[in-house]
Design a protein around this motif. Structure first.
Motif, mmCIF file in Angstrom:
data_model
loop_
_atom_site.group_PDB
_atom_site.id
_atom_site.type_symbol
_atom_site.label_atom_id
_atom_site.label_comp_id
_atom_site.label_asym_id
_atom_site.label_seq_id
_atom_site.Cartn_x
_atom_site.Cartn_y
_atom_site.Cartn_z
ATOM 1 N N VAL A 22 15.983 13.735 -15.190
ATOM 2 C CA VAL A 22 17.053 12.972 -15.100
ATOM 3 C C VAL A 22 18.049 14.348 -14.636
ATOM 4 N N ARG A 25 17.991 14.310 -10.798
ATOM 5 C CA ARG A 25 18.868 13.431 -10.159
ATOM 6 C C ARG A 25 20.181 13.252 -10.633
ATOM 7 N N CYS A 91 20.004 6.486 -9.824
ATOM 8 C CA CYS A 91 19.835 5.951 -11.087
ATOM 9 C C CYS A 91 18.658 5.155 -10.955
ATOM 10 N N GLU A 92 17.912 4.858 -12.400
ATOM 11 C CA GLU A 92 16.956 4.099 -12.533
ATOM 12 C C GLU A 92 17.713 2.671 -13.027
ATOM 13 N N SER A 95 17.751 0.180 -15.866
ATOM 14 C CA SER A 95 18.762 0.595 -17.032
ATOM 15 C C SER A 95 19.954 -0.457 -17.243
ATOM 16 N N ILE A 98 23.372 1.627 -16.924
ATOM 17 C CA ILE A 98 24.024 1.643 -15.512
ATOM 18 C C ILE A 98 24.642 0.452 -15.231
ATOM 19 N N GLY A 236 17.565 5.701 -23.732
ATOM 20 C CA GLY A 236 17.887 5.150 -22.379
ATOM 21 C C GLY A 236 19.430 5.815 -22.097
ATOM 22 N N GLU A 239 20.043 8.194 -18.919
ATOM 23 C CA GLU A 239 20.255 7.961 -17.621
ATOM 24 C C GLU A 239 21.710 7.891 -17.121
#
Length: 362
Positions: A22, A25, A91-92, A95, A98, A236, A239
């Motif tokens: 994280v 990123r 980003c993932e 999630s 997000i 989570g 993120e």
């Protein structure tokens, strides 16, 4: 998006394993957003000029601000656009946190864009009425509240609030959680909007708060660190540190053009979008009260307006400040615009340092 594209390389080549972290990123999201802003910014500014989307300056504002009339506004599209692109890249995307943050960013930003467009079309500084704007912001806030609660994005003990400087005191607001979410979102977005009155002031403050929430989101989503610091763990939630990194980078890039003398203003498009997104992240990691501390400049600017209006109505036209929001009071007191901005940036940094110190002072 890049997380998916690089998944194969990450799992098979040692050097690419860094993409799963994280922190890496978040840094890349910040760099991407900043570089995009610097590259695309001149084109956006020229486009706004060509479309004649120039700012109208209130006649009742400080007289020396009239020279800013015609400066391109709605530059918030640059800020929101670079945040969006950087978020989608780094980003993932599985999630839920997000997508809710993006909903708030773009939803509030669209309300601001419509308001800006109304002002420009009418050739005066009048956009949506207060009631119209409140209805639209309320609708988006209630949708965000529904998604946060339906998908459990605040972690366990959903209705509890995290109290700065207290170890175990976490009041439960119960059925008042939805009104609380509404208050935080609408209040924060309007506070950022009111602060956006001097070159670089609001975007610089947003930059400082965004960096602070990169740290807070990472802590909230890390089980061991959150347990050590006695911060509510949100599975989570880390993120969101990447999303906030994108916001910090976009803010820094926009500041390049918005610093005095500003080449472009972000308008309600940017201020409402950024304020709504900041509030949403704070809500999802249960740090709304730390947002009040970290965003102390935004809070005081909003409070100064409330005090001024209340005093004018209740005391027969008497005012507390020379002019509200507070930054205009300082200007009319003899301080140059750049000095007001830098001093309020310093205040914002101090507020954020205080907010971060509360993680240990429990």
């Amino acid at each position: 998006m890049l997380v998916w594209l690089l998944a194969f390389l990450r799992d098979h080549l040692p050097g690419f394993s860094v993409f799963k972290y994280v922190t890496f990123r978040a840094a890349m999201a910040a760099a991407t957003a900043m570089i995009l802003s610097l590259v695309v910014g001149p084109w956006v500014i020229e486009t706004l000029k060509r479309l004649k989307l120039g700012q109208h300056i209130r006649a009742e504002g400080p007289e020396h601000h009239q020279v800013k009339a015609g400066t391109p506004t709605m530059g918030g599209v640059l800020v929101l656009g670079t945040i969006l692109v950087s978020t989608l890249l780094w980003c993932e995307l599985r999630s839920g946190h997000i997508w809710v943050a993006l909903l708030s960013l773009l939803g509030f930003g669209m309300v601001g864009a419509f308001d800006d467009a109304q002002k420009l079309l009418k050739k005066q500084n009048l956009g949506l009425t207060s009631r119209q704007k409140m209805v639209l912001l309320t609708a988006i806030s209630l949708l965000v509240a529904f998604l946060v609660l339906h998908f459990g994005l605040r972690g366990a003990n959903t209705s509890q609030l995290s109290m700065p400087f207290f170890k175990r005191f976490q009041p439960d607001v119960g059925i008042f959680l939805v009104p609380w979410i509404w208050l935080v979102m609408v209040g924060t977005s309007n506070a950022v909007n009111l602060t956006d009155g001097l070159d670089g002031l609001a975007i610089g403050g947003t930059l400082v708060v965004a960096v602070t929430f990169v740290i807070l989101a990472y802590v909230a989503g890390h089980y061991k660190i959150s347990a050590y610091l006695m911060v509510p763990f949100v599975n989570g939630g880390s993120e969101l540190a990447v999303f906030m990194g994108a916001m910090a980078g976009a803010s820094l890039g926009f500041l390049w053009f918005n610093a005095h003398p500003a080449e472009v203003f972000m308008g309600d498009t940017g201020s409402l979008g950024l304020g709504g997104a900041l509030a949403t992240v704070a809500i999802m990691i249960k740090q709304e009260l730390l947002l009040v501390i970290a965003g102390g400049v935004f809070v005081w600017e909003a409070v100064s307006v409330i005090l001024q209006v209340s005093s004018f109505k209740l005391r027969g036209g008497k005012r507390i400040f020379r002019m509200a929001p507070f930054h205009h009071h300082l200007e009319l007191g003899g301080l140059q615009e750049t000095k007001v901005v830098i001093r309020l940036w310093i205040t914002a940094i101090v507020c954020c340092m205080l907010a971060l110190s509360s993680l240990k002072l429990r």
